[in-house]
Design a protein around this motif. Structure first.
Motif, PDB file in Angstrom:
ATOM      1  N   GLU A 257      27.058  -5.311   8.672  1.00 59.89           N
ATOM      2  CA  GLU A 257      26.074  -6.253   8.150  1.00 59.89           C
ATOM      3  C   GLU A 257      26.575  -7.691   8.259  1.00 59.89           C
ATOM      4  O   GLU A 257      25.785  -8.617   8.464  1.00 59.89           O
ATOM      5  CB  GLU A 257      25.767  -5.933   6.681  1.00 59.89           C
ATOM      6  CG  GLU A 257      25.085  -4.591   6.477  1.00 59.89           C
ATOM      7  CD  GLU A 257      25.004  -4.191   5.012  1.00 59.89           C
ATOM      8  OE1 GLU A 257      24.137  -3.364   4.683  1.00 59.89           O
ATOM      9  OE2 GLU A 257      25.817  -4.698   4.194  1.00 59.89           O
TER      10      GLU A 257
ATOM     11  N   PRO B 175      21.307  -7.031  10.068  1.00 58.06           N
ATOM     12  CA  PRO B 175      20.988  -5.657   9.653  1.00 58.06           C
ATOM     13  C   PRO B 175      20.538  -5.516   8.205  1.00 58.06           C
ATOM     14  O   PRO B 175      19.674  -4.684   7.898  1.00 58.06           O
ATOM     15  CB  PRO B 175      22.296  -4.896   9.905  1.00 58.06           C
ATOM     16  CG  PRO B 175      22.905  -5.613  11.048  1.00 58.06           C
ATOM     17  CD  PRO B 175      22.587  -7.074  10.795  1.00 58.06           C
ATOM     18  N   TYR B 176      21.099  -6.317   7.308  1.00 67.46           N
ATOM     19  CA  TYR B 176      20.718  -6.212   5.892  1.00 67.46           C
ATOM     20  C   TYR B 176      19.232  -6.483   5.688  1.00 67.46           C
ATOM     21  O   TYR B 176      18.625  -6.014   4.727  1.00 67.46           O
ATOM     22  CB  TYR B 176      21.555  -7.189   5.057  1.00 67.46           C
ATOM     23  CG  TYR B 176      21.460  -6.958   3.560  1.00 67.46           C
ATOM     24  CD1 TYR B 176      22.167  -5.920   2.966  1.00 67.46           C
ATOM     25  CD2 TYR B 176      20.666  -7.779   2.757  1.00 67.46           C
ATOM     26  CE1 TYR B 176      22.085  -5.698   1.593  1.00 67.46           C
ATOM     27  CE2 TYR B 176      20.581  -7.568   1.387  1.00 67.46           C
ATOM     28  CZ  TYR B 176      21.287  -6.527   0.809  1.00 67.46           C
ATOM     29  OH  TYR B 176      21.201  -6.305  -0.549  1.00 67.46           O
TER      30      TYR B 176
ATOM     31  N   TYR C  50      16.780  -5.521   7.782  1.00 67.61           N
ATOM     32  CA  TYR C  50      15.870  -4.511   8.310  1.00 67.61           C
ATOM     33  C   TYR C  50      16.324  -3.058   8.145  1.00 67.61           C
ATOM     34  O   TYR C  50      15.537  -2.140   8.331  1.00 67.61           O
ATOM     35  CB  TYR C  50      15.571  -4.763   9.803  1.00 67.61           C
ATOM     36  CG  TYR C  50      16.774  -4.779  10.718  1.00 67.61           C
ATOM     37  CD1 TYR C  50      17.438  -3.612  11.090  1.00 67.61           C
ATOM     38  CD2 TYR C  50      17.243  -5.978  11.250  1.00 67.61           C
ATOM     39  CE1 TYR C  50      18.536  -3.638  11.933  1.00 67.61           C
ATOM     40  CE2 TYR C  50      18.337  -6.018  12.099  1.00 67.61           C
ATOM     41  CZ  TYR C  50      18.982  -4.848  12.444  1.00 67.61           C
ATOM     42  OH  TYR C  50      20.067  -4.883  13.285  1.00 67.61           O
ATOM     43  N   GLU C  51      17.590  -2.822   7.802  1.00 66.02           N
ATOM     44  CA  GLU C  51      18.076  -1.436   7.837  1.00 66.02           C
ATOM     45  C   GLU C  51      17.551  -0.586   6.681  1.00 66.02           C
ATOM     46  O   GLU C  51      17.514   0.649   6.788  1.00 66.02           O
ATOM     47  CB  GLU C  51      19.604  -1.401   7.875  1.00 66.02           C
ATOM     48  CG  GLU C  51      20.279  -1.975   6.643  1.00 66.02           C
ATOM     49  CD  GLU C  51      21.793  -2.013   6.777  1.00 66.02           C
ATOM     50  OE1 GLU C  51      22.334  -1.358   7.697  1.00 66.02           O
ATOM     51  OE2 GLU C  51      22.438  -2.698   5.976  1.00 66.02           O
ATOM     52  N   GLU C  52      17.152  -1.195   5.584  1.00 68.43           N
ATOM     53  CA  GLU C  52      16.583  -0.448   4.459  1.00 68.43           C
ATOM     54  C   GLU C  52      15.114  -0.823   4.311  1.00 68.43           C
ATOM     55  O   GLU C  52      14.781  -1.963   3.982  1.00 68.43           O
ATOM     56  CB  GLU C  52      17.332  -0.756   3.161  1.00 68.43           C
ATOM     57  CG  GLU C  52      16.817   0.028   1.965  1.00 68.43           C
ATOM     58  CD  GLU C  52      17.584  -0.270   0.693  1.00 68.43           C
ATOM     59  OE1 GLU C  52      16.958  -0.723  -0.290  1.00 68.43           O
ATOM     60  OE2 GLU C  52      18.817  -0.068   0.684  1.00 68.43           O
TER      61      GLU C  52
ATOM     62  N   TRP D  43      25.065   0.271  18.888  1.00 63.85           N
ATOM     63  CA  TRP D  43      24.201   0.639  17.780  1.00 63.85           C
ATOM     64  C   TRP D  43      24.316  -0.421  16.688  1.00 63.85           C
ATOM     65  O   TRP D  43      25.298  -1.188  16.645  1.00 63.85           O
ATOM     66  CB  TRP D  43      24.575   2.020  17.231  1.00 63.85           C
ATOM     67  CG  TRP D  43      23.997   3.141  18.046  1.00 63.85           C
ATOM     68  CD1 TRP D  43      24.092   3.289  19.406  1.00 63.85           C
ATOM     69  CD2 TRP D  43      23.232   4.241  17.574  1.00 63.85           C
ATOM     70  NE1 TRP D  43      23.435   4.419  19.803  1.00 63.85           N
ATOM     71  CE2 TRP D  43      22.891   5.032  18.701  1.00 63.85           C
ATOM     72  CE3 TRP D  43      22.802   4.651  16.322  1.00 63.85           C
ATOM     73  CZ2 TRP D  43      22.137   6.198  18.598  1.00 63.85           C
ATOM     74  CZ3 TRP D  43      22.059   5.816  16.221  1.00 63.85           C
ATOM     75  CH2 TRP D  43      21.733   6.571  17.347  1.00 63.85           C
ATOM     76  N   PHE D  44      23.335  -0.440  15.790  1.00 62.63           N
ATOM     77  CA  PHE D  44      23.277  -1.497  14.776  1.00 62.63           C
ATOM     78  C   PHE D  44      24.459  -1.452  13.819  1.00 62.63           C
ATOM     79  O   PHE D  44      24.854  -2.475  13.261  1.00 62.63           O
ATOM     80  CB  PHE D  44      21.961  -1.388  13.984  1.00 62.63           C
ATOM     81  CG  PHE D  44      21.996  -0.393  12.855  1.00 62.63           C
ATOM     82  CD1 PHE D  44      22.144  -0.818  11.536  1.00 62.63           C
ATOM     83  CD2 PHE D  44      21.891   0.973  13.088  1.00 62.63           C
ATOM     84  CE1 PHE D  44      22.178   0.097  10.495  1.00 62.63           C
ATOM     85  CE2 PHE D  44      21.918   1.889  12.063  1.00 62.63           C
ATOM     86  CZ  PHE D  44      22.063   1.451  10.752  1.00 62.63           C
ATOM     87  N   ASN D  45      25.042  -0.261  13.607  1.00 63.28           N
ATOM     88  CA  ASN D  45      26.106  -0.138  12.608  1.00 63.28           C
ATOM     89  C   ASN D  45      27.503  -0.095  13.219  1.00 63.28           C
ATOM     90  O   ASN D  45      28.468   0.225  12.538  1.00 63.28           O
ATOM     91  CB  ASN D  45      25.873   1.096  11.736  1.00 63.28           C
ATOM     92  CG  ASN D  45      25.763   2.386  12.539  1.00 63.28           C
ATOM     93  OD1 ASN D  45      25.835   2.369  13.774  1.00 63.28           O
ATOM     94  ND2 ASN D  45      25.586   3.500  11.843  1.00 63.28           N
TER      95      ASN D  45
ATOM     96  N   TRP E 233      16.708   2.407  16.665  1.00 66.23           N
ATOM     97  CA  TRP E 233      15.299   2.073  16.729  1.00 66.23           C
ATOM     98  C   TRP E 233      14.850   1.872  18.176  1.00 66.23           C
ATOM     99  O   TRP E 233      15.633   1.557  19.053  1.00 66.23           O
ATOM    100  CB  TRP E 233      15.025   0.796  15.925  1.00 66.23           C
ATOM    101  CG  TRP E 233      15.172   0.975  14.459  1.00 66.23           C
ATOM    102  CD1 TRP E 233      14.253   1.509  13.599  1.00 66.23           C
ATOM    103  CD2 TRP E 233      16.306   0.635  13.646  1.00 66.23           C
ATOM    104  NE1 TRP E 233      14.738   1.511  12.312  1.00 66.23           N
ATOM    105  CE2 TRP E 233      15.989   0.991  12.312  1.00 66.23           C
ATOM    106  CE3 TRP E 233      17.556   0.071  13.919  1.00 66.23           C
ATOM    107  CZ2 TRP E 233      16.883   0.786  11.256  1.00 66.23           C
ATOM    108  CZ3 TRP E 233      18.440  -0.133  12.875  1.00 66.23           C
ATOM    109  CH2 TRP E 233      18.107   0.232  11.561  1.00 66.23           C
TER     110      TRP E 233
ATOM    111  N   LEU F  90      14.637  -4.028  17.550  1.00 64.89           N
ATOM    112  CA  LEU F  90      15.711  -3.640  16.659  1.00 64.89           C
ATOM    113  C   LEU F  90      16.689  -2.830  17.495  1.00 64.89           C
ATOM    114  O   LEU F  90      16.293  -2.155  18.441  1.00 64.89           O
ATOM    115  CB  LEU F  90      15.185  -2.811  15.479  1.00 64.89           C
ATOM    116  CG  LEU F  90      14.245  -3.540  14.511  1.00 64.89           C
ATOM    117  CD1 LEU F  90      13.795  -2.583  13.407  1.00 64.89           C
ATOM    118  CD2 LEU F  90      14.903  -4.782  13.905  1.00 64.89           C
TER     119      LEU F  90
END
Length: 261
Positions: free
Chosen positions: A167, A173-174, A176-178, A248-250, A137, A133
């Protein structure tokens, strides 16, 4: 009575208008475009039935579509910035039951790692499996072996529900992020090599990969475990892209959401 096997489709995303290194996916690497290295290595994964290049409908990606046509690669063209929509439409067009996400800037992508990730997806009966990830992460595989696997059902739900720019641009990301939204499984390398950088996102990365490929007479082995000792033995090559920071993921391209051509 034989059961019908799920159709596993690897989708290789790439476009010419990369924000940090435009044109990188067709840049020369060891005598052929980087995209060719990626597609040909992904095709060797035993768990994948089909490999499709997902590029954009923007005129800037006409050379990508033409290269795919000339090479006989399957190619689908879609949204420039809404990559989740591009993936979803590609998956629909090729009747994918399971989608493997690969990016076209990973010229050392390992077909055995792809197989390992796909096998984990089925073994653990999850919605999403990956071998890493993104930050924040922790990862243990080198950057550039990145493999993400999801069901079409999960991708379709993300396509319907995901609303944030990151996302849409980064596709997964949708999923795994939550925590708890989907069933997720992440596989790890035997040791922590998560700081090694084998991707091509910047000019420094491309210089590093060209130097590494030259050490293998431009024909590096398929297994990352055979690449690893050579990389570690050459700090002068490692230093070429040591200062590059991974996304970063976001994070997302600031051009996202602006009118596409």
């Amino acid at each position: 009575m034989t059961s019908i096997q799920p159709q596993v489709v690897a989708i290789v995303q790439g476009r010419m208008t990369s924000s940090r290194l435009p044109g990188k996916i067709l840049a020369d690497l060891g005598g052929k475009p980087m995209l060719a290295h990626v597609v040909e290595r992904v095709r060797l994964a035993q768990t994948v039935q089909r490999v499709v290049v997902a590029t954009t409908s923007d005129t800037s990606d006409d050379p990508v579509a033409e290269f795919c046509r000339a090479q006989g690669y399957d190619c689908f063209r879609g949204s420039l910035f809404d990559v989740l929509d591009r993936f979803y439409q590609t998956a629909r067009a090729y009747a994918a039951d399971v989608i493997v996400r690969i990016t076209a800037d990973c010229p050392l992508i390992d077909p055995l790692v792809i197989d390992q990730t796909v096998e984990a997806f089925f073994q653990y009966q999850v919605d999403f499996a990956a071998n890493r990830l993104p930050p924040p992460w922790k990862r243990t595989f080198p950057i550039g072996l990145d493999t993400e696997v999801c069901s079409f059902t999960a991708l379709e739900r993300a396509w319907r529900e995901a609303a944030q720019p990151h996302e849409r641009e980064h596709v997964m990301p949708y999923l795994y992020e939550e925590e708890g939204r989907f069933k997720v499984h992440v596989i790890h390398a035997g040791q922590d090599y998560g700081d090694l950088r084998w991707t091509v996102d910047t000019a420094e990365d491309l210089t590093a990969m060209r130097a590494l490929f030259a050490l293998f007479q431009n024909n590096p082995p398929l297994s990352w475990l055979e690449v690893l000792p050579v990389w570690l033995q050459h700090p002068e090559v490692q230093s070429l892209n040591a200062g590059v920071q991974h996304h970063w993921f976001n994070e997302f391209d600031e051009r996202f959401g602006k009118r596409e051509k």
